[in-house]
Design an enzyme around this catalytic site. Structure first.
Site, PDB file in Angstrom:
ATOM      1  N   GLY A 154      88.725 -13.780 -49.068  1.00 44.50           N
ATOM      2  CA  GLY A 154      89.634 -13.541 -50.179  1.00 44.50           C
ATOM      3  C   GLY A 154      90.198 -14.827 -50.745  1.00 44.50           C
ATOM      4  O   GLY A 154      90.289 -14.998 -51.978  1.00 44.50           O
ATOM      5  N   TYR A 155      90.568 -15.739 -49.869  1.00 44.67           N
ATOM      6  CA  TYR A 155      91.111 -17.039 -50.297  1.00 44.67           C
ATOM      7  C   TYR A 155      90.056 -17.845 -51.058  1.00 44.67           C
ATOM      8  O   TYR A 155      90.330 -18.402 -52.127  1.00 44.67           O
ATOM      9  CB  TYR A 155      91.598 -17.799 -49.069  1.00 44.67           C
ATOM     10  CG  TYR A 155      92.174 -19.160 -49.348  1.00 44.67           C
ATOM     11  CD1 TYR A 155      93.353 -19.315 -50.067  1.00 44.67           C
ATOM     12  CD2 TYR A 155      91.553 -20.305 -48.859  1.00 44.67           C
ATOM     13  CE1 TYR A 155      93.893 -20.572 -50.292  1.00 44.67           C
ATOM     14  CE2 TYR A 155      92.080 -21.561 -49.071  1.00 44.67           C
ATOM     15  CZ  TYR A 155      93.249 -21.696 -49.793  1.00 44.67           C
ATOM     16  OH  TYR A 155      93.782 -22.953 -50.019  1.00 44.67           O
ATOM     17  N   VAL A 156      88.851 -17.890 -50.509  1.00 44.01           N
ATOM     18  CA  VAL A 156      87.780 -18.647 -51.150  1.00 44.01           C
ATOM     19  C   VAL A 156      87.442 -18.070 -52.529  1.00 44.01           C
ATOM     20  O   VAL A 156      87.114 -18.813 -53.459  1.00 44.01           O
ATOM     21  CB  VAL A 156      86.531 -18.685 -50.244  1.00 44.01           C
ATOM     22  CG1 VAL A 156      85.313 -19.166 -51.003  1.00 44.01           C
ATOM     23  CG2 VAL A 156      86.782 -19.599 -49.059  1.00 44.01           C
TER      24      VAL A 156
END
Length: 246
Positions: A154-156
């Site tokens: 999700g962060y990437v």
């Protein structure tokens, strides 16, 4: 240092701690007047301002949610009123929630997207309108767009969006003499990185790069200072600052 009309002015979002603080202090040491932006911790931002001013530099604290276009317009207005203009904008503000994609809380993902993607666009939009000729816009990605560590999906996803924006905005700034780049740190000893990791996890990541240590906020600030200052022929790029990890 004496403030003059030729003093360059930098705004550092997320400047109250970690990489943001190191960046604000490095740019001040390089002779810039610095606006230290905060979202929720005004006291910590004022500590950074005090550290800069006590060393003879010039700094103010400005607040606001990076994803709120009205708040950020007001923050940019405040910097211009205090220092007469803006030459460098560095957007370090970001949040991170880790989970396997199959288990990722979508509300948490929405919060990351709001800060990391919408916030980047809001800050970049103001910067594109206001940064003076000879200036620089520096956004933030992550080396995990290359290393693809589990739980970072999700962060990437949010940081991949930042990398996609950079070359587009660089081209849109044609004729303005303003560079647009991103820094993509590797594992760096900040509260954001260390939160929730065991000692074994930290030790393993510290050994992953050929330099066999974690990065420091000052390592990342050095890359920002390069892009904000002498790197006038580096444009539309993402600079992976990770000790050779990827």
């Amino acid at each position: 240092m004496t403030f003059t009309n030729s003093t360059r002015v930098a705004l550092v979002t997320g400047g109250s701690g970690g990489i943001g603080r190191a960046t604000a202090e490095r740019l001040a040491a390089d002779g810039m007047a610095v606006a230290v932006h905060f979202a929720g911790n005004e006291a910590r931002a004022k500590e950074v301002v005090e550290a800069i001013t006590s060393s003879g530099g010039h700094a103010i604290a400005v607040g606001g949610d990076v994803a709120d276009e009205h708040a950020m317009a007001a923050a940019f207005d405040e910097v211009e009123a205090a220092f007469g203009g803006i030459d460098v904008v560095v957007n370090t503000a970001g949040i991170m929630t880790l989970a396997p994609i199959a288990e990722l809380d979508l509300d948490a993902f929405d919060r990351m997207h709001r800060t990391n993607v919408r916030g980047t666009v809001v800050v970049a939009q103001q910067a594109a309108r206001r940064v003076r000729a000879g200036g620089a816009i520096v956004l933030f990605s992550t080396t995990v767009t290359r290393t693809s560590f589990p739980t970072y999906g999700g962060y990437v996803a949010t940081k991949g969006a930042v990398e996609a924006i950079v070359p587009v905005l660089a081209k849109e700034m044609r004729g303005r003499d303003v560079t647009v780049n991103a820094v993509a740190p590797g594992p760096t000893a900040t509260p954001l990185f260390l939160d929730g990791k065991s000692d074994d996890d930290v030790a393993r990541l510290a050994q992953a790069a050929p330099l066999e240590r974690l990065g420091t906020p000052e390592d990342i600030a050095g890359a920002v200072a390069f892009l904000a200052g002498p790197a006038r022929w580096t444009n539309g790029q993402t600079l992976f600052t990770n000790g050779g990890l990827a």
